[in-house]
Design an enzyme around this catalytic site. Structure first.
Site, PDB file in Angstrom:
ATOM      1  N   THR A   7      64.256-134.891 -27.763  1.00 19.65           N
ATOM      2  CA  THR A   7      64.501-136.087 -26.969  1.00 19.65           C
ATOM      3  C   THR A   7      65.979-136.151 -26.597  1.00 19.65           C
ATOM      4  OG1 THR A   7      64.327-138.505 -26.879  1.00 19.65           O
ATOM      5  CG2 THR A   7      64.940-137.560 -28.998  1.00 19.65           C
ATOM      6  N   LYS A  12      65.777-143.315 -29.809  1.00 23.39           N
ATOM      7  CA  LYS A  12      64.580-142.720 -30.419  1.00 23.39           C
ATOM      8  C   LYS A  12      64.963-141.885 -31.636  1.00 23.39           C
ATOM      9  CE  LYS A  12      61.291-142.207 -26.637  1.00 23.39           C
ATOM     10  NZ  LYS A  12      60.506-141.197 -25.897  1.00 23.39           N
ATOM     11  N   ASP A  68      55.469-138.412 -26.380  1.00 25.82           N
ATOM     12  CA  ASP A  68      55.263-138.949 -25.044  1.00 25.82           C
ATOM     13  C   ASP A  68      54.464-140.231 -25.202  1.00 25.82           C
ATOM     14  OD1 ASP A  68      55.770-138.761 -22.286  1.00 25.82           O
ATOM     15  OD2 ASP A  68      53.704-138.140 -21.929  1.00 25.82           O
ATOM     16  N   PHE A 148      62.668-152.651 -24.340  1.00 19.88           N
ATOM     17  CA  PHE A 148      62.843-151.944 -23.076  1.00 19.88           C
ATOM     18  C   PHE A 148      61.485-151.839 -22.391  1.00 19.88           C
ATOM     19  CE2 PHE A 148      60.900-147.738 -23.740  1.00 19.88           C
ATOM     20  CZ  PHE A 148      60.634-147.820 -25.098  1.00 19.88           C
ATOM     21  N   GLY A 149      61.484-151.270 -21.213  1.00 14.86           N
ATOM     22  CA  GLY A 149      60.225-150.992 -20.507  1.00 14.86           C
ATOM     23  C   GLY A 149      59.347-152.227 -20.361  1.00 14.86           C
ATOM     24  N   TYR A 150      58.112-152.107 -20.812  1.00 14.66           N
ATOM     25  CA  TYR A 150      57.127-153.175 -20.635  1.00 14.66           C
ATOM     26  C   TYR A 150      57.127-154.182 -21.796  1.00 14.66           C
ATOM     27  CZ  TYR A 150      55.471-149.912 -17.088  1.00 14.66           C
ATOM     28  OH  TYR A 150      55.395-149.066 -15.994  1.00 14.66           O
ATOM     29  N   LYS A 171      58.800-155.106 -34.241  1.00 18.26           N
ATOM     30  CA  LYS A 171      58.253-154.114 -33.306  1.00 18.26           C
ATOM     31  C   LYS A 171      58.208-152.726 -33.948  1.00 18.26           C
ATOM     32  CE  LYS A 171      58.647-151.530 -29.130  1.00 18.26           C
ATOM     33  NZ  LYS A 171      59.386-151.024 -28.000  1.00 18.26           N
ATOM     34  N   ARG A 177      54.816-145.797 -31.493  1.00 19.69           N
ATOM     35  CA  ARG A 177      55.676-144.674 -31.849  1.00 19.69           C
ATOM     36  C   ARG A 177      55.817-144.580 -33.382  1.00 19.69           C
ATOM     37  NH1 ARG A 177      58.171-144.988 -27.549  1.00 19.69           N
ATOM     38  NH2 ARG A 177      59.040-146.980 -28.133  1.00 19.69           N
TER      39      ARG A 177
HETATM   40  P1  IMP Z   1      58.512-142.355 -23.359  1.00 17.39           P
HETATM   41  O1  IMP Z   1      57.535-141.246 -23.225  1.00 17.39           O
HETATM   42  O2  IMP Z   1      58.621-142.869 -24.753  1.00 17.39           O
HETATM   43  O3  IMP Z   1      59.844-142.039 -22.746  1.00 17.39           O
HETATM   44  O4  IMP Z   1      57.932-143.590 -22.522  1.00 17.39           O
HETATM   45  C1  IMP Z   1      57.621-143.508 -21.138  1.00 17.39           C
HETATM   46  C2  IMP Z   1      57.590-144.901 -20.557  1.00 17.39           C
HETATM   47  O5  IMP Z   1      56.553-145.676 -21.176  1.00 17.39           O
HETATM   48  C3  IMP Z   1      58.861-145.710 -20.766  1.00 17.39           C
HETATM   49  O6  IMP Z   1      59.795-145.438 -19.752  1.00 17.39           O
HETATM   50  C4  IMP Z   1      58.337-147.135 -20.700  1.00 17.39           C
HETATM   51  O7  IMP Z   1      58.144-147.531 -19.370  1.00 17.39           O
HETATM   52  C5  IMP Z   1      56.968-147.013 -21.362  1.00 17.39           C
HETATM   53  N1  IMP Z   1      57.060-147.284 -22.809  1.00 17.39           N
HETATM   54  C6  IMP Z   1      56.881-146.384 -23.813  1.00 17.39           C
HETATM   55  N2  IMP Z   1      57.048-146.949 -25.008  1.00 17.39           N
HETATM   56  C7  IMP Z   1      57.366-148.238 -24.763  1.00 17.39           C
HETATM   57  C8  IMP Z   1      57.674-149.337 -25.631  1.00 17.39           C
HETATM   58  O8  IMP Z   1      57.715-149.248 -26.867  1.00 17.39           O
HETATM   59  N3  IMP Z   1      57.937-150.497 -25.003  1.00 17.39           N
HETATM   60  C9  IMP Z   1      57.923-150.650 -23.653  1.00 17.39           C
HETATM   61  N4  IMP Z   1      57.665-149.667 -22.818  1.00 17.39           N
HETATM   62  C10 IMP Z   1      57.367-148.451 -23.364  1.00 17.39           C
END
Ligand code: IMP
Length: 196
Positions: A7, A12, A68, A148-150, A171, A177
């Site tokens: 990563t 992470k 992922d 972050f993200g959603y 969380k 994860r």
């Molecule tokens: P990644 O594979 O962990 O980089 O996640 C890919 C995408 O999924 C991120 O850019 C977020 O949009 C969404 N995502 C993954 N895990 C989370 C989380 O724990 N919270 C919010 N969004 C997540």
């Protein structure tokens, strides 16, 4: 045990080090001098996670893992799924992704969703997969600005607050994860016991 975590995300790396504990020494790709992006071109979390781990194993020949993750919304046929990071377009933009999701869910009574993570481990050349999920529901508007993200639109089952509102510690206990990483940790600890 030394492991490479494929990563480029320092948060992470910290989260994984906390979960795996002192028996494991994690190295990031940056620490090995690799600063590029590994492509994630596939149609499933499994394929993407494996592709990243295989890339690293072939390049460095060291035990390694990658993850992922994404959000799967039932009413959208499990979208955004592997497209979670780029749901609103080629540019990785969390706010746009979140707004697109809320627009698509505007008149949708079924709010069920889950976050899913797949961790791919390559240990002495052998591949292992670990999965983590957290089920919940999508809100009608963002709540909270943590995470972050959603996170601001996802309420995990059994709670009334979103991941954007809940403390980070909560969380990290509940998350997709964390579950996948704990499964990998337990596997590695028993593997070490058998093989030492
Ligand atoms: P990644 O594979 O962990 O980089 O996640 C890919 C995408 O999924 C991120 O850019 C977020 O949009 C969404 N995502 C993954 N895990 C989370 C989380 O724990 N919270 C919010 N969004 C997540």
């Amino acid at each position: 045990m030394e492991l490479i975590f494929a990563t480029g995300n320092p948060n992470k790396l910290i989260e994984a080090s906390d979960i795996l504990g002192v028996s494991f020494k994690l190295q990031s790709l940056r620490q090995l001098g690799f600063t590029g992006e590994i492509e994630e071109p596939w149609h499933s979390f499994e394929e993407n996670a494996l592709a990243k781990a295989r890339f690293v194993y072939q390049k460095y020949g060291m035990n390694c893992f990658s993850d992922d993750s994404g959000l799967e919304v039932e009413a959208l046929g499990a979208l955004p799924g592997v497209q979670s990071a780029y749901f609103a377009g080629h540019e990785k933009n969390c706010a746009n992704n979140l707004n697109k999701l809320l627009r698509e869910m505007e008149h949708q009574p079924n709010r069920a969703a889950r976050f899913r993570t797949v961790v791919a481990l390559i240990l002495r050349g052998k591949e292992h997969i670990f999965e983590g999920t957290v089920n919940g529901a999508i809100t009608y508007a963002p709540q909270g600005d943590g995470g972050f993200g959603y996170d601001p639109v996802f309420v995990p089952n059994g709670y009334t607050a979103t991941f954007g509102e809940l403390p980070k510690e909560v969380k990290n206990l509940l998350s997709h994860r964390a579950e996948a990483l704990r499964k990998m940790r337990d596997f590695l600890l028993s593997y070490e016991q058998i093989n030492t």
